[in-house]
Write an enzyme that holds these catalytic residues in place. Sequence first.
Site, short mmCIF file in Angstrom:
data_model
loop_
_atom_site.label_atom_id
_atom_site.label_comp_id
_atom_site.label_asym_id
_atom_site.label_seq_id
_atom_site.Cartn_x
_atom_site.Cartn_y
_atom_site.Cartn_z
N GLU A 1 -1.33 1.40 -5.00
CA GLU A 1 -1.07 2.87 -5.04
C GLU A 1 -2.32 3.32 -5.93
O GLU A 1 -2.52 2.62 -7.02
CB GLU A 1 0.29 3.33 -5.92
CG GLU A 1 0.64 4.74 -5.68
CD GLU A 1 0.17 5.76 -6.49
OE1 GLU A 1 -0.05 6.69 -6.17
OE2 GLU A 1 -0.61 5.10 -7.46
N ASP B 1 -10.29 3.30 -3.32
CA ASP B 1 -11.12 1.97 -2.85
C ASP B 1 -12.41 1.74 -3.32
O ASP B 1 -13.19 2.86 -3.22
CB ASP B 1 -11.05 2.10 -1.23
CG ASP B 1 -9.93 1.80 -0.91
OD1 ASP B 1 -8.86 1.78 -1.35
OD2 ASP B 1 -9.74 1.78 0.50
N ASP C 1 0.81 -1.32 -0.03
CA ASP C 1 0.04 -0.13 -0.22
C ASP C 1 0.62 1.22 0.07
O ASP C 1 2.11 1.05 0.17
CB ASP C 1 -0.67 -0.35 1.35
CG ASP C 1 -2.38 0.64 1.03
OD1 ASP C 1 -2.47 1.27 0.11
OD2 ASP C 1 -3.17 0.05 1.59
N GLY D 1 -3.47 5.71 -7.66
CA GLY D 1 -3.41 6.66 -8.79
C GLY D 1 -4.26 8.17 -8.61
O GLY D 1 -4.95 8.49 -9.23
C1 GLA Z 1 -6.21 1.03 1.62
C2 GLA Z 1 -6.39 0.04 0.44
C3 GLA Z 1 -7.46 -0.88 0.96
C4 GLA Z 1 -7.23 -1.78 2.32
C5 GLA Z 1 -6.92 -0.78 3.28
C6 GLA Z 1 -6.31 -1.42 4.69
O1 GLA Z 1 -7.38 1.60 1.72
O2 GLA Z 1 -6.62 0.61 -0.58
O3 GLA Z 1 -7.84 -1.98 -0.12
O4 GLA Z 1 -6.12 -2.32 2.02
O5 GLA Z 1 -6.01 0.16 2.95
O6 GLA Z 1 -6.17 -0.36 5.61
#
Ligand code: GLA
Length: 725
Positions: free
Chosen positions: A214, A237, A172, A216
């Site tokens: 990452e 997300d 992440d 974008g």
């Molecule tokens: C980010 C990622 C998610 C998840 C959370 C966990 O938001 O994009 O897919 O992994 O972190 O904290």
Amino acid sequence: MIRLVRRHGAKRLIGLLSSLALLVGAVPAVLVAAAAPATALDNGLAPIPPMGWNDWNAFGCSVDEQLVEQTADAFVTSGLRDAGYKYLNMDDCWALPTRDADGNLVANPAKFPSGIAALADYVHARGLKLGIYEDSGIKTCSSSGGFPGSLGHEDQDAMLFTRWHIDYLKYDDCNVPADGQNSDASIARYHTMRDALAKATAATGQNIVFSICEKGDFGVPNSAWPSIGNLWRTTGDIHDNYSKLIGIFHQNVTLADLAGPNHWNDPDMLEIGNGGMTDVEYRTHFALWAEMAAPLIAGTDVRNMSSATRSMLTNRDVIAVDQDPLGAQGRPVASSDGHWVLSKPLANGDRAVTLFNETGAPATISTTAAQVGLPWAVDYQVRDLWAHDVTESAGTITVTLPAHASAIYRLTPLHRVAVTTPPHVDLGLDGLGDDIATGTPTTVTATVVNDGRLPLLGGHVKLQAPAGWTVQPSTLRIAVLAPGKTEKIPVKVIAPPPTRPLPEDTLSAALDYAAPFRSAVSTSFVQTLHRPTPVLAPYRTFAAVDNSTDPRFGQLGDAFAVIAAGSDVSGTNNQYGTIYQPEALSTSGSVTTQVTAQHVLNTGMKSGLMVRRDVTQANTSPGYVTLEVTPSNRVQMQWDTDGNGQLDASASVSLTGSTPIWLRLVRDGTTFTGSYSTDGNTWTTVSSATVSTATGAEDAGMFTASHNKYDDARADFGSFSVASS
Ligand code: GLA
């Protein structure tokens, strides 16, 4: 050792790709061809898009050993493993907040008492693989943990992961240094982990798929990602609602040039089965992800999934499109006003074609073999990948799709007419809408189109509507429909008045028919009407919810419905939908309602009464008191002791059931008393509280919050009344 393979000399300007979405209406078929990016990570670990599961969408921070083990077992028993799902990926929150004395990450022993290596053994023994989550910054993304990131520990963490026999790393981009995300420094951090994984693999023999998370932030993924990771996130997300799904689709569908074997665009994990979308929308989710050659990472509780979820996730025909060895991401060949045609070249020369109606009204979409990039042929085989039936087409595919629905086909050119295969036929109902009149006839047209080289024979259309509706005739016959012809049959429909606020009425039509030498197939069309039942004065409506969600309000006499998302109504959270009467509760009086039903998304949903000076000032208005029921069988009263617009005190009572239930707030100046009743006669006090900022008349209303920021849930109310004493 990392090998980078140069596929094309010229580097592509990825930024230009974002404009493709605007041009797709005019995309020529010639664009439908796979193109590899400049360089691609060639570790050979993801020749086809990875398939698996990740806990985050369904469980958030609650990952543990038992969940992963039970999910591994469910993979085997449910058929997910045999359908191709392989990786069990633990997301954030698996670690302890601090590293050990040697700087090693430590799995939280309360969550993983046997340790990660033992868990990997468990998973591997079932023919599956284990994934883990880390972050390129100082800490991971979860707000509830402060778990250590890998920054400065990349080699050490990569070695640890290989020693644990981890097969997949989701990496992440939260809590990075001030140089920001999607910068050169960010790319360098992913480079560092890529190289660390390669070194660890060389030392231990353990391979790890590298999944870049990452998001974008500049709108398109960085052109460096294909040379660094096996897959990379292309968007923020996902959440379990249709508008978020569409936002992600719009972005990811423009990025086909980046994708190919061992390097995939990742539009995020699947939400199928999590309850925030309809099955029609989930089928669209799955079809679009397969068409876009996306990683298929299930994100639901597969231990307890419904048979509808299981059959969707294990649809081998759709999975085969996603997993096709050519590795081309499907591209739009037509798009106008939310009516999409996407085409994905497949290794054997077939095309996977998805026709998608993004809009809120039914639509007839059609395409041709030439438009989807197929050569001329005498006939085409059309395999419907949801119905699993096979028809033939002279070259045109027509399909009438309900709102948000899609059809996905595999098209194969044929050298001769498929004389034993029924023709591809479309059935639609034109003229049916949410605004249908009640009590008087509306003429709807059943339209049947024959796309085949062969005639349709012996057609029977059966129409069905809910009780109280009239459909005449309800059975139609079409003896013969010649190739290329359309038949339109008028049907009289009379809608009864709604019997509840925000009704959902589903009408359907099904057609059975045959080819000259072959028994029948069928096709159908289903339309759900959402007839509005407007909220009337003196009531008003208001929603303080995430703008990706779709709050709705309805009234029918003294029955009300509120559909709203909302993380919570508690403390600093003030997300809700409400039907209310402004300044209705004077300094002395009462407000009463019955919560007749909660349509539960999760047991934390709250529905009940709200009073405060101004319900439209969700985060600030004083004089704030709520009395609500939750599906976890509790009535709770909450109030704001200091007038800052946040509920900071509460009292609750447990019940043996939840709805239907009566709720009443009695006000005597600044004193509020909440009580409930199961029969409307006998009342039980929940609590009394003094709210000194309740100075004048207050707004009074019915509210609901789904207890999920991104998913709507429905509550029904009745008999709302405000009395002054
Ligand atoms: C980010 C990622 C998610 C998840 C959370 C966990 O938001 O994009 O897919 O992994 O972190 O904290």
